[in-house]
Design an enzyme around this catalytic site. Sequence first.
Site, PDB file in Angstrom:
ATOM      1  N   LYS A 167      -5.322   9.519  -5.371  1.00 56.82           N
ATOM      2  CA  LYS A 167      -6.509   9.821  -4.562  1.00 56.82           C
ATOM      3  C   LYS A 167      -7.517  10.639  -5.357  1.00 56.82           C
ATOM      4  O   LYS A 167      -8.727  10.470  -5.211  1.00 56.82           O
ATOM      5  CB  LYS A 167      -6.115  10.579  -3.281  1.00 56.82           C
ATOM      6  CG  LYS A 167      -5.440   9.696  -2.236  1.00 56.82           C
ATOM      7  CD  LYS A 167      -6.444   8.749  -1.578  1.00 56.82           C
ATOM      8  CE  LYS A 167      -5.881   7.969  -0.418  1.00 56.82           C
ATOM      9  NZ  LYS A 167      -4.945   6.904  -0.760  1.00 56.82           N
ATOM     10  N   LYS A 225       0.021  -3.716  -4.423  1.00 57.42           N
ATOM     11  CA  LYS A 225       0.230  -3.333  -3.029  1.00 57.42           C
ATOM     12  C   LYS A 225      -0.908  -3.758  -2.108  1.00 57.42           C
ATOM     13  O   LYS A 225      -2.070  -3.514  -2.416  1.00 57.42           O
ATOM     14  CB  LYS A 225       0.379  -1.799  -2.977  1.00 57.42           C
ATOM     15  CG  LYS A 225       0.706  -1.278  -1.606  1.00 57.42           C
ATOM     16  CD  LYS A 225       0.560   0.232  -1.500  1.00 57.42           C
ATOM     17  CE  LYS A 225       0.369   0.630  -0.054  1.00 57.42           C
ATOM     18  NZ  LYS A 225       0.161   2.039   0.170  1.00 57.42           N
ATOM     19  N   LYS A 281      -5.049  -0.894   3.137  1.00 55.31           N
ATOM     20  CA  LYS A 281      -6.198  -0.994   4.040  1.00 55.31           C
ATOM     21  C   LYS A 281      -7.506  -0.873   3.286  1.00 55.31           C
ATOM     22  O   LYS A 281      -8.472  -1.532   3.576  1.00 55.31           O
ATOM     23  CB  LYS A 281      -6.126   0.134   5.072  1.00 55.31           C
ATOM     24  CG  LYS A 281      -5.181  -0.223   6.180  1.00 55.31           C
ATOM     25  CD  LYS A 281      -4.900   0.968   7.073  1.00 55.31           C
ATOM     26  CE  LYS A 281      -3.721   0.632   7.955  1.00 55.31           C
ATOM     27  NZ  LYS A 281      -3.013   1.797   8.445  1.00 55.31           N
TER      28      LYS A 281
HETATM   29  P1  AMP Z   1      -0.202   3.339   5.943  1.00 60.28           P
HETATM   30  O1  AMP Z   1      -0.992   2.096   6.215  1.00 60.28           O
HETATM   31  O2  AMP Z   1      -0.308   3.797   4.538  1.00 60.28           O
HETATM   32  O3  AMP Z   1      -0.416   4.415   6.972  1.00 60.28           O
HETATM   33  O4  AMP Z   1       1.322   2.915   6.048  1.00 60.28           O
HETATM   34  C1  AMP Z   1       1.969   2.738   7.264  1.00 60.28           C
HETATM   35  C2  AMP Z   1       3.306   2.088   7.063  1.00 60.28           C
HETATM   36  O5  AMP Z   1       3.146   0.780   6.529  1.00 60.28           O
HETATM   37  C3  AMP Z   1       4.242   2.850   6.119  1.00 60.28           C
HETATM   38  O6  AMP Z   1       5.547   2.777   6.634  1.00 60.28           O
HETATM   39  C4  AMP Z   1       4.137   2.085   4.844  1.00 60.28           C
HETATM   40  O7  AMP Z   1       5.324   2.168   4.118  1.00 60.28           O
HETATM   41  C5  AMP Z   1       3.898   0.665   5.326  1.00 60.28           C
HETATM   42  N1  AMP Z   1       3.123  -0.077   4.339  1.00 60.28           N
HETATM   43  C6  AMP Z   1       1.791   0.053   4.075  1.00 60.28           C
HETATM   44  N2  AMP Z   1       1.413  -0.809   3.103  1.00 60.28           N
HETATM   45  C7  AMP Z   1       2.536  -1.478   2.717  1.00 60.28           C
HETATM   46  C8  AMP Z   1       2.810  -2.500   1.747  1.00 60.28           C
HETATM   47  N3  AMP Z   1       1.853  -3.030   0.988  1.00 60.28           N
HETATM   48  N4  AMP Z   1       4.091  -2.953   1.643  1.00 60.28           N
HETATM   49  C9  AMP Z   1       5.074  -2.440   2.429  1.00 60.28           C
HETATM   50  N5  AMP Z   1       4.885  -1.482   3.353  1.00 60.28           N
HETATM   51  C10 AMP Z   1       3.639  -1.003   3.506  1.00 60.28           C
END
Ligand code: AMP
Length: 329
Positions: free
Chosen positions: A111, A194, A197
């Site tokens: 970040k 990866k 969002k």
């Molecule tokens: P976040 O969108 O970063 O708040 O992530 C929310 C949840 O989604 C967490 O449990 C992350 O581990 C999972 N997650 C987000 N992006 C990925 C990805 N590309 N692959 C696997 N899990 C993901």
Amino acid sequence: MDIVVSGIRSTGNLHLGNYFGAIRNFVRMQHEHHCYFFIADYHSLTTHPTPSDLHGNVKQVLSEYLACGIDPEKATVFLQSDVPEVPELYLLLNMNAYVGELERTASFKEKVRKQPENVNAGLLTYPVLMAADIIIHRANKVPVGKDQEQHLEMTRRFARRFNNLYKVDYFPEPEPYNFGEALIRIPGLDGTGKMGKSEGNGIFLSDEPSEIRKKVMRAVTDSGPEHPGQEKSEPVQNLFTLMQVVSEKETLDYFEDHYNRCTIRYGEMKKQLAEDMIRLTGPIRERIKEIKADDAYLRKVVMAGAARARESASATLRDVREIIGFKPF
Ligand code: AMP
């Protein structure tokens, strides 16, 4: 019965990474365990300090949770900002979290690179807030994707540190959980590691079919294998990984076979992948629209969820304050 906690930031619509890394497991776990699933709206402020529509984003993610099959009768579904005990535990845990270890966190360093104009203290202490979210319910299992592995390791460390410091055996050390399988990482369509969002490389649950087709057809590939059994380049491996999670096994085998024989046509593969994504997300997209239009239902869900989450959180806070040594006069 295990206690399960996990959450998702309300920084934008849910994508296939969120679905396969988290939500699908939430849905599977809610029947067997005591589950708390929340929307991390405080966490969203670390990257979006002045979100244009905080409430709208929360409403979208909440509707998406429910549309995926999370049942608020079975699991406790709530908003992070509805549980004031969370920031209180966060404050207490911050006293035993060291700046050095927080600065070394991979996501923090990333970040700092990505938003050098906004390296705020919330970003630095992100793992502490995440730990508070989890241990406040004394969870022992956390369904997350591979991207959260380091954060969860820190949660375990903060729990252990609290226990050692106060010579108690109070907080369990929560384990990452994926039904006995390796933690999953869903790649993006741009050839990188990866789906995220803010990376602009995602397929969202609410994407229309035409959008999905367009995005998948634009996905990065290479010029094709030149000899049988050639190792796949990262962008091509990513397409296969996506196919592995959304398509039937026969479909995957078909394209693997063509790849190995150097007869693969990436255009054909992408077309199939897009259709399989549409098949998966179509019914969810329809439900998202229905649920989002039902304000009374959403209000009922968050109010009931907040009450249940606070019951568990305030019991922990009472114990923690006593363990630390706060006493009423
Ligand atoms: P976040 O969108 O970063 O708040 O992530 C929310 C949840 O989604 C967490 O449990 C992350 O581990 C999972 N997650 C987000 N992006 C990925 C990805 N590309 N692959 C696997 N899990 C993901």
